[in-house]
Motif scaffolding. Structure first.
Motif: not given
Length: 329
Positions: A45-46, A240-243, A246-247, A253-254
């Motif tokens: 996840a990181l 969240s589209d960002w999440v 990420m997945e 970028r954060f």
């Protein structure tokens, strides 16, 4: 300050742990992250790939080193072999500090680069084939509990622990080691069940607890969580589209995380900081001793062949001053 994320399996606690860690790093806070879940996913996840995640050292494999280092010159501990997961520090013990270098971090922690800085990541280690059928996962997290007992932290430093799913944390005293426990709950009956268990178990120990509603889609979801958790509901997080990116292993970028979710993460930080400001160091140390004596009587004395109550230093109280001493030494 020390912060735990708990929740039922699939609630999103690891994802929220990782977002909170990224948020703290973006705010230039030093962070020590710990993956204490039986399913080791915090590294991924990181942003670690499978090879990097698999290469994280298991804290449990380095338990003899951890014990020997933390024992220091404490005259109440005859040998590292007599230390158990709840052994409290005393005069002569070595203490851990978030921003220092030490042999425990050298063996058990690895740097992880994020968009806005670098953190240290530690992991209990997953179940191995040799563990199946013969080992309890609490033997893995014992190294985490021992380190938390010997770790002194300041108001602008963060330890973030992704805990094992469900209420298994109550099998030890580790649940009292945190300034704030965030219970991640989905808007379902199963989603709030872990919250109820934590609330009941933690009531007598003054554990600070707040609910983070996750996967909240509409007003009905929000109303359900409010009805089930009352004033303990701190904030909610939606899709969240960002999440999602990420997945898939392709996070932007954060700083592109949705504004409402960035605000939610800041709310978590504010709550943790407020709780740390009211930390009672005497009670914090007393609870550490309470669970040590309980474990000693239950199994520790027999296993070690030692009266583990003698390890308790009645004059020792962990405090911020110990953090300052560690920083100067």
């Amino acid at each position: 300050m020390k912060i735990a994320f708990v929740g039922k399996g699939g609630s999103g606690k690891t994802t929220l742990s990782s977002l909170f860690i990224r948020h703290l790093t973006a705010n230039e806070a030093p962070v020590l992250a710990v993956d204490a879940d039986i399913n080791q996913h915090l590294g991924a996840a990181l942003g670690l790939d499978d090879t990097e995640s698999a290469a994280l050292p298991a804290m449990g494999a380095h338990l003899p080193l951890i014990k020997e280092y933390l024992r220091g010159s404490n005259p109440r501990i005859a040998s590292a072999e007599t230390m158990i997961k709840t052994t409290p520090p005393g005069a002569g013990s070595r203490l851990l500090r978030i921003r220092e270098d030490n042999p425990v971090y050298d063996a058990c922690a690895r740097p992880v680069a994020l968009d806005d800085g670098e953190i240290r990541l530690m992991a209990t280690g997953p179940f191995t084939e040799s563990d199946l059928g013969v080992a309890c996962y609490h033997s893995k997290v014992g190294a985490v509990e021992l380190c938390l007992n010997h770790l002194v932290d300041g108001p602008e430093e963060f330890v973030v622990v992704d805990m094992t799913a469900g209420s298994d944390s109550f099998a030890s005293g580790m649940f009292t080691r945190f300034d704030m426990t965030f219970v991640v709950a989905e808007p379902t009956r199963k989603g709030v069940s872990v919250y109820r268990q934590y609330k009941d178990y933690a009531r007598d120990f003054g554990v600070a607890l707040k609910v983070v509603g996750n996967k909240v889609r509409d007003a009905d979801d929000l109303e359900f969580l409010r009805a089930e958790t009352g004033d303990d509901l701190l904030v909610t997080v939606g899709n969240s589209d960002w999440v999602r990116a990420m997945e898939k292993g392709r996070p932007p970028r954060f700083d592109m995380l949705e504004a409402e979710n960035r605000l939610a993460l800041q709310t978590l930080q504010n709550a943790a900081e407020d709780s740390y400001a009211h930390r009672d160091w005497e009670r914090y140390t007393r609870q550490m001793v309470h669970f040590h004596l309980k474990n000693a009587e239950s199994w520790g004395n027999e296993r070690t062949g030692t009266d583990l109550a003698s390890q308790v230093d009645p004059a020792f109280i962990l405090s911020e001053q110990h953090a300052e001493v560690s920083a100067a030494s």
